[in-house]
Design a protein around this motif. Structure first.
Motif, PDB file in Angstrom:
ATOM      1  N   MET A   1       0.845  -1.189   0.000  1.00  0.00           N
ATOM      2  CA  MET A   1       0.000   0.000   0.000  1.00  0.00           C
ATOM      3  C   MET A   1       0.886   1.247   0.000  1.00  0.00           C
ATOM      4  N   ILE A   2       0.478   2.268  -0.751  1.00  0.00           N
ATOM      5  CA  ILE A   2       1.235   3.516  -0.827  1.00  0.00           C
ATOM      6  C   ILE A   2       0.332   4.700  -0.509  1.00  0.00           C
ATOM      7  N   SER A   3       0.901   5.669   0.220  1.00  0.00           N
ATOM      8  CA  SER A   3       0.197   6.910   0.542  1.00  0.00           C
ATOM      9  C   SER A   3       1.160   8.064   0.315  1.00  0.00           C
ATOM     10  N   ILE A   4       0.714   9.098  -0.422  1.00  0.00           N
ATOM     11  CA  ILE A   4       1.591  10.220  -0.781  1.00  0.00           C
ATOM     12  C   ILE A   4       1.291  11.419   0.114  1.00  0.00           C
ATOM     13  N   ARG A   5       2.341  11.987   0.683  1.00  0.00           N
ATOM     14  CA  ARG A   5       2.266  13.234   1.446  1.00  0.00           C
ATOM     15  C   ARG A   5       2.830  14.327   0.542  1.00  0.00           C
ATOM     16  N   ARG A   6       1.953  15.185  -0.003  1.00  0.00           N
ATOM     17  CA  ARG A   6       2.376  16.180  -0.979  1.00  0.00           C
ATOM     18  C   ARG A   6       3.099  17.348  -0.308  1.00  0.00           C
ATOM     19  N   SER A   7       4.045  17.914  -1.050  1.00  0.00           N
ATOM     20  CA  SER A   7       4.857  19.019  -0.542  1.00  0.00           C
ATOM     21  C   SER A   7       4.012  20.179  -0.037  1.00  0.00           C
ATOM     22  N   ASN A   8       2.957  20.542  -0.798  1.00  0.00           N
ATOM     23  CA  ASN A   8       2.152  21.699  -0.421  1.00  0.00           C
ATOM     24  C   ASN A   8       1.212  21.426   0.742  1.00  0.00           C
ATOM     25  N   GLU A   9       1.168  20.172   1.217  1.00  0.00           N
ATOM     26  CA  GLU A   9       0.350  19.827   2.375  1.00  0.00           C
ATOM     27  C   GLU A   9       1.144  19.888   3.673  1.00  0.00           C
ATOM     28  N   ARG A  10       2.465  20.053   3.559  1.00  0.00           N
ATOM     29  CA  ARG A  10       3.301  20.076   4.759  1.00  0.00           C
ATOM     30  C   ARG A  10       3.016  21.306   5.621  1.00  0.00           C
ATOM     31  N   GLY A  11       3.285  21.161   6.913  1.00  0.00           N
ATOM     32  CA  GLY A  11       3.249  22.329   7.783  1.00  0.00           C
ATOM     33  C   GLY A  11       4.541  23.107   7.657  1.00  0.00           C
ATOM     34  N   GLY A  12       4.702  24.123   8.506  1.00  0.00           N
ATOM     35  CA  GLY A  12       5.943  24.872   8.424  1.00  0.00           C
ATOM     36  C   GLY A  12       5.999  26.050   9.352  1.00  0.00           C
ATOM     37  N   ALA A  13       7.122  26.729   9.280  1.00  0.00           N
ATOM     38  CA  ALA A  13       7.362  27.919  10.089  1.00  0.00           C
ATOM     39  C   ALA A  13       8.352  28.801   9.348  1.00  0.00           C
ATOM     40  N   ASN A  14       8.133  30.114   9.435  1.00  0.00           N
ATOM     41  CA  ASN A  14       9.050  31.072   8.816  1.00  0.00           C
ATOM     42  C   ASN A  14       9.368  32.154   9.835  1.00  0.00           C
ATOM     43  N   PHE A  15      10.641  32.184  10.262  1.00  0.00           N
ATOM     44  CA  PHE A  15      11.095  33.152  11.254  1.00  0.00           C
ATOM     45  C   PHE A  15      11.966  34.243  10.636  1.00  0.00           C
ATOM     46  N   GLY A  16      11.922  34.351   9.319  1.00  0.00           N
ATOM     47  CA  GLY A  16      12.791  35.302   8.647  1.00  0.00           C
ATOM     48  C   GLY A  16      14.136  34.682   8.336  1.00  0.00           C
ATOM     49  N   TRP A  17      14.883  34.355   9.369  1.00  0.00           N
ATOM     50  CA  TRP A  17      16.188  33.724   9.163  1.00  0.00           C
ATOM     51  C   TRP A  17      16.068  32.246   8.805  1.00  0.00           C
ATOM     52  N   LEU A  18      14.910  31.636   9.162  1.00  0.00           N
ATOM     53  CA  LEU A  18      14.665  30.215   8.907  1.00  0.00           C
ATOM     54  C   LEU A  18      13.312  30.045   8.238  1.00  0.00           C
ATOM     55  N   ASP A  19      13.313  29.339   7.099  1.00  0.00           N
ATOM     56  CA  ASP A  19      12.081  28.927   6.440  1.00  0.00           C
ATOM     57  C   ASP A  19      12.084  27.407   6.432  1.00  0.00           C
ATOM     58  N   SER A  20      11.163  26.800   7.186  1.00  0.00           N
ATOM     59  CA  SER A  20      11.176  25.359   7.381  1.00  0.00           C
ATOM     60  C   SER A  20       9.840  24.746   6.986  1.00  0.00           C
ATOM     61  N   LYS A  21       9.896  23.654   6.234  1.00  0.00           N
ATOM     62  CA  LYS A  21       8.722  22.875   5.889  1.00  0.00           C
ATOM     63  C   LYS A  21       8.767  21.570   6.671  1.00  0.00           C
ATOM     64  N   HIS A  22       7.648  21.249   7.342  1.00  0.00           N
ATOM     65  CA  HIS A  22       7.594  20.090   8.232  1.00  0.00           C
ATOM     66  C   HIS A  22       6.732  18.987   7.619  1.00  0.00           C
ATOM     67  N   THR A  23       7.335  17.836   7.324  1.00  0.00           N
ATOM     68  CA  THR A  23       6.560  16.694   6.853  1.00  0.00           C
ATOM     69  C   THR A  23       5.662  16.149   7.956  1.00  0.00           C
ATOM     70  N   PHE A  24       6.176  16.149   9.186  1.00  0.00           N
ATOM     71  CA  PHE A  24       5.427  15.652  10.343  1.00  0.00           C
ATOM     72  C   PHE A  24       5.292  16.758  11.387  1.00  0.00           C
TER      73      PHE A  24
END
Length: 230
Positions: A1-24
Motif C-alpha cells: 500500500m502507498i500513501s503520498i504526502r504532498r509538498s504543499n500539504e506540509r506544515g511549516g514555520a518562517n522566522f525570517g532567518w529560517l524557512d522550514s517545511k515540516h513533513t510531520f
C-alpha cells in the motif's frame, strides 16, 4: 500500500532567518494525522539565511540526521565535536543521555539548505555519539545509515536504514522489501515513480505491506532519500 504526502500539504514555520517545511508535526505545527511514520519522527526541509542559525540547544534519546543540500553547516556540540558539513554530507548525532549543540550557516552570502531528520532510537540513555560522512555521487541506491555500519554506513541506534538515491533521467533502481517493514521515500529533486505513483520535490511516499520497491526517474535527474524502517 502507498500513501503520498504532498509538498504543499506540509506544515511549516518562517522566522525570517529560517524557512522550514515540516513533513510531520513539529514545533507549533501539529496535525494528529501526521505524527511520524514508524520510527521516523521528523523530516524538516530547512533553509537558513547567511550568517544565521540555531543557537545552542539540547536533545536526548533521539537519532538526528542532517543531510546538506546547498551551502554549509557549522556544527559545535557539548561533546567537543566541531565540524563543517558541505553539500552532500551526512551527519548523524546520537543524542543519547543528553547533548547540546548549535548549527549555523557560516557564509555571509550563501543560503543554507538541508534536511533535518529525527529517528526514534530503540535504546535509551546511552552515551551521545557523532558521525559524519560523504557517500559520493554514485548512481542508484547508496546505504548511508544502518544499525550495523554495513558498507561503511553511519551506525544508528535503531533497526533502520537510510539510502541516498541518485538517478539519471529515465533510469531506475530497485530495493528488496519485506511486507513486515515500512518504507518512506522523500524526493529532493526531479520526479520519481514510486511503485507507479508520481512523487515530486518535497513529496513523501509511505509504503507498507510491499515485497519490492521500484524507483524510476522521469525526464530529469532525481535526488531522494529512501528509509527502510521497522
Amino acid at each position: 500500500m502507498i500513501s503520498i504526502r504532498r509538498s504543499n500539504e506540509r506544515g511549516g514555520a518562517n522566522f525570517g532567518w529560517l524557512d522550514s517545511k515540516h513533513t510531520f508535526s513539529f514545533g507549533n505545527y501539529y496535525d494528529e494525522r501526521h505524527m511520524g511514520f514508524s520510527a521516523l519522527r521528523v523530516i524538516n526541509d530547512d533553509r537558513v539565511t547567511p550568517g544565521a542559525g540555531f543557537a545552542t540547544h539540547g536533545h536526548r534519546d533521539m537519532e538526528i540526521i542532517s543531510y546538506v543540500l546547498d551551502g554549509e553547516i557549522a556544527h559545535k556540540d557539548s561533546e567537543r565535536n566541531v565540524a563543517t558539513l558541505p553539500p552532500g554530507e551526512f551527519q548523524l548525532m546520537s543524542a543519547g543521555s543528553g547533548i547540546r549543540h548549535s548549527e549555523f550557516n557560516p557564509s555571509d552570502t550563501k543560503p543554507l539548505h538541508f534536511l533535518q531528520i529525527w529517528i526514534q532510537p530503540n535504546v535509551y540513555g546511552e552515551a551521545p555519539g557523532y558521525q559524519q560522512k560523504d557517500f559520493g555521487r554514485n548512481k542508484g541506491l547508496t546505504l548511508a545509515v544502518s544499525p550495523d555500519g554495513a558498507e561503511g554506513s553511519l551506525v544508528i541506534k535503531q533497526d533502520a536504514r537510510v539510502y541516498q538515491l541518485l538517478l539519471d533521467a529515465h533510469s531506475q533502481a530497485e530495493l528488496p522489501a519485506s511486507t513486515k517493514r515500512h518504507y518512506y521515500v522523500h524526493v529532493i529533486k526531479g520526479e520519481l515513480l514510486v511503485d507507479g505513483e508520481l512523487v515530486t520535490p518535497g513529496d513523501g511516499a509511505k509504503l507498507t505491506r510491499i515485497d519490492h520497491l521500484a524507483l524510476q526517474a522521469q525526464a530529469k535527474a532525481v535526488q531522494a532519500l529512501v528509509f527502510d524502517l521497522p
